[in-house]
Design a protein around this motif. Structure first.
Motif, PDB file in Angstrom:
ATOM      1  N   LEU A   1      35.099  41.216  41.911  1.00 52.45           N
ATOM      2  CA  LEU A   1      33.686  41.250  41.547  1.00 52.45           C
ATOM      3  C   LEU A   1      33.461  40.795  40.109  1.00 52.45           C
ATOM      4  O   LEU A   1      32.457  40.144  39.801  1.00 52.45           O
ATOM      5  N   GLU A   2      34.383  41.136  39.237  1.00 57.35           N
ATOM      6  CA  GLU A   2      34.217  40.821  37.822  1.00 57.35           C
ATOM      7  C   GLU A   2      34.571  39.370  37.496  1.00 57.35           C
ATOM      8  O   GLU A   2      33.939  38.739  36.643  1.00 57.35           O
ATOM      9  N   LYS A   3      35.585  38.841  38.157  1.00 61.32           N
ATOM     10  CA  LYS A   3      36.050  37.479  37.872  1.00 61.32           C
ATOM     11  C   LYS A   3      36.261  36.697  39.176  1.00 61.32           C
ATOM     12  O   LYS A   3      37.353  36.196  39.452  1.00 61.32           O
ATOM     13  N   PRO A   4      35.218  36.574  40.001  1.00 58.99           N
ATOM     14  CA  PRO A   4      35.401  35.930  41.308  1.00 58.99           C
ATOM     15  C   PRO A   4      35.787  34.458  41.227  1.00 58.99           C
ATOM     16  O   PRO A   4      36.593  33.982  42.028  1.00 58.99           O
ATOM     17  N   ASN A   5      35.209  33.725  40.285  1.00 58.45           N
ATOM     18  CA  ASN A   5      35.502  32.297  40.184  1.00 58.45           C
ATOM     19  C   ASN A   5      36.953  32.060  39.776  1.00 58.45           C
ATOM     20  O   ASN A   5      37.641  31.211  40.359  1.00 58.45           O
ATOM     21  N   GLU A   6      37.408  32.832  38.784  1.00 63.98           N
ATOM     22  CA  GLU A   6      38.786  32.692  38.320  1.00 63.98           C
ATOM     23  C   GLU A   6      39.774  33.103  39.412  1.00 63.98           C
ATOM     24  O   GLU A   6      40.816  32.462  39.593  1.00 63.98           O
ATOM     25  N   LEU A   7      39.441  34.171  40.145  1.00 64.12           N
ATOM     26  CA  LEU A   7      40.334  34.618  41.210  1.00 64.12           C
ATOM     27  C   LEU A   7      40.376  33.596  42.338  1.00 64.12           C
ATOM     28  O   LEU A   7      41.451  33.293  42.874  1.00 64.12           O
ATOM     29  N   ALA A   8      39.229  33.062  42.725  1.00 63.41           N
ATOM     30  CA  ALA A   8      39.194  32.051  43.782  1.00 63.41           C
ATOM     31  C   ALA A   8      40.011  30.824  43.394  1.00 63.41           C
ATOM     32  O   ALA A   8      40.774  30.285  44.215  1.00 63.41           O
ATOM     33  N   LYS A   9      39.880  30.389  42.151  1.00 66.60           N
ATOM     34  CA  LYS A   9      40.654  29.229  41.691  1.00 66.60           C
ATOM     35  C   LYS A   9      42.151  29.516  41.752  1.00 66.60           C
ATOM     36  O   LYS A   9      42.951  28.666  42.176  1.00 66.60           O
ATOM     37  N   ALA A  10      42.540  30.724  41.348  1.00 68.27           N
ATOM     38  CA  ALA A  10      43.957  31.086  41.372  1.00 68.27           C
ATOM     39  C   ALA A  10      44.495  31.089  42.799  1.00 68.27           C
ATOM     40  O   ALA A  10      45.604  30.611  43.059  1.00 68.27           O
ATOM     41  N   ILE A  11      43.697  31.619  43.732  1.00 66.37           N
ATOM     42  CA  ILE A  11      44.123  31.643  45.137  1.00 66.37           C
ATOM     43  C   ILE A  11      44.187  30.219  45.683  1.00 66.37           C
ATOM     44  O   ILE A  11      45.149  29.847  46.377  1.00 66.37           O
ATOM     45  N   ASN A  12      43.185  29.394  45.373  1.00 69.88           N
ATOM     46  CA  ASN A  12      43.192  27.997  45.820  1.00 69.88           C
ATOM     47  C   ASN A  12      44.450  27.279  45.347  1.00 69.88           C
ATOM     48  O   ASN A  12      45.152  26.627  46.125  1.00 69.88           O
TER      49      ASN A  12
ATOM     50  N   ASN B   1      39.011  40.173  29.503  1.00 72.27           N
ATOM     51  CA  ASN B   1      37.708  40.840  29.647  1.00 72.27           C
ATOM     52  C   ASN B   1      37.443  41.241  31.088  1.00 72.27           C
ATOM     53  O   ASN B   1      36.369  41.000  31.648  1.00 72.27           O
ATOM     54  N   CYS B   2      38.437  41.863  31.696  1.00 72.48           N
ATOM     55  CA  CYS B   2      38.346  42.216  33.103  1.00 72.48           C
ATOM     56  C   CYS B   2      38.928  43.600  33.335  1.00 72.48           C
ATOM     57  O   CYS B   2      40.007  43.932  32.827  1.00 72.48           O
ATOM     58  N   GLY B   3      38.190  44.416  34.091  1.00 74.10           N
ATOM     59  CA  GLY B   3      38.663  45.746  34.447  1.00 74.10           C
ATOM     60  C   GLY B   3      39.368  45.736  35.785  1.00 74.10           C
ATOM     61  O   GLY B   3      40.066  44.784  36.136  1.00 74.10           O
ATOM     62  N   HIS B   4      39.148  46.790  36.573  1.00 76.01           N
ATOM     63  CA  HIS B   4      39.883  46.953  37.828  1.00 76.01           C
ATOM     64  C   HIS B   4      39.317  46.106  38.970  1.00 76.01           C
ATOM     65  O   HIS B   4      40.080  45.570  39.783  1.00 76.01           O
ATOM     66  N   TYR B   5      37.995  45.953  39.035  1.00 74.23           N
ATOM     67  CA  TYR B   5      37.379  45.268  40.176  1.00 74.23           C
ATOM     68  C   TYR B   5      37.392  43.757  39.977  1.00 74.23           C
ATOM     69  O   TYR B   5      36.349  43.104  39.873  1.00 74.23           O
ATOM     70  N   VAL B   6      38.577  43.196  39.967  1.00 75.79           N
ATOM     71  CA  VAL B   6      38.763  41.769  39.696  1.00 75.79           C
ATOM     72  C   VAL B   6      37.933  40.871  40.618  1.00 75.79           C
ATOM     73  O   VAL B   6      37.295  39.927  40.143  1.00 75.79           O
TER      74      VAL B   6
ATOM     75  N   LEU C   1      48.707  39.719  45.134  1.00 75.67           N
ATOM     76  CA  LEU C   1      48.443  41.118  44.830  1.00 75.67           C
ATOM     77  C   LEU C   1      47.485  41.190  43.644  1.00 75.67           C
ATOM     78  O   LEU C   1      47.799  40.725  42.554  1.00 75.67           O
ATOM     79  N   VAL C   2      46.322  41.770  43.877  1.00 80.45           N
ATOM     80  CA  VAL C   2      45.266  41.815  42.854  1.00 80.45           C
ATOM     81  C   VAL C   2      45.061  43.265  42.415  1.00 80.45           C
ATOM     82  O   VAL C   2      44.662  44.109  43.214  1.00 80.45           O
TER      83      VAL C   2
END
Length: 238
Positions: free
Chosen positions: A219-230, A212-217, A89-90
């Motif tokens: 788009l704003e933090k794609p690398n960090e989100l991808a790593k977390a999902i991986n 340092n991240c707003g609502h559009y995670v 859930l993001v």
């Protein structure tokens, strides 16, 4: 070896978004299963949205939802828990919309019934992102362009579909699949404390707070989100 690693990953966009939301995240995904990007743009109601997932041919998959898409993900996950290998859930609202918020949205829907929606402009988009993302034209333009793909009819249908939301936190807490909660620390749409309370309620959940991240995670933090999902999908816990 985790036998859920080769399952598909299904990703749900938020309000006024489409699969372009996930493009940067998808490039950094390192999972064995196929990736399905859902588009709710042409759905007429909540049943249509949930139906997009029901009709997927794969019997079980990892589910990721951003904002409104996270609410749809929660509905599906609580209705069909045996089909969900894990739930991410993001930036997802927790609980029902306030009466004030519902009234405001219904008023806007009434206005849009008489004019054609033309999407967000750049100034409006900046309200939803962290100041550090404001200088990134890719982030801003993607938000603007996704919103401009919507007509008034699409906007109203999507808004009405999720107007009367249920708080599904207690139901989620009773289910067995692992849950990852991702939040931006400066999200003015979904306040961090509400997601922290959800994390506390769902004992099997993990939580990631992005600085340092707003609502559009995505788009704003794609690398960090991808790593977390991986890490989450490929872990033994999923």
């Amino acid at each position: 070896m985790n036998n859920s690693q080769n399952l598909p990953l299904v990703m749900l966009p938020g309000f006024l978004c489409d699969p372009r939301l996930w493009a940067d995240v998808q490039r950094d995904l390192r999972i064995e299963g196929a990736v399905h990007l859902i588009d709710f743009k042409h759905c007429k109601n909540l049943q249509d949205m949930v139906g997009q997932l029901e009709k997927l041919e794969t019997p079980r998959f990892h589910l990721v939802g951003f904002s409104m898409g996270g609410y749809i993900a929660k509905i599906f996950a609580t209705k069909f828990p045996d089909r969900v290998a894990s739930l991410t859930l993001v930036a997802v609202n927790v609980g029902e919309l306030s009466e004030r918020e519902q009234t405001s949205r219904m008023k806007l829907a009434g206005m849009l019934a008489n004019v054609q929606y033309k999407g967000m402009n750049e100034k409006e988009a900046l309200r939803f992102i962290h100041s550090s993302s404001a200088d990134n034209p890719h982030v801003v333009q993607t938000i603007v362009e996704m919103s401009r793909a919507y007509t008034s009819e699409m906007y109203i249908a999507q808004m009405n579909a999720t107007l009367h939301r249920q708080d599904l936190s207690a139901e989620l807490a009773q289910l067995a699949f692992p849950v990852l909660i991702v939040a931006g620390n400066d999200d003015h749409v979904v306040r961090l404390p509400t997601l922290q309370r959800l994390h506390e309620l769902v004992s099997r959940s993990k939580m990631l707070i992005l600085e340092n991240c707003g609502h559009y995670v995505p788009l704003e933090k794609p690398n960090e989100l991808a790593k977390a999902i991986n890490d989450f999908v490929n872990s033994r816990g999923a």
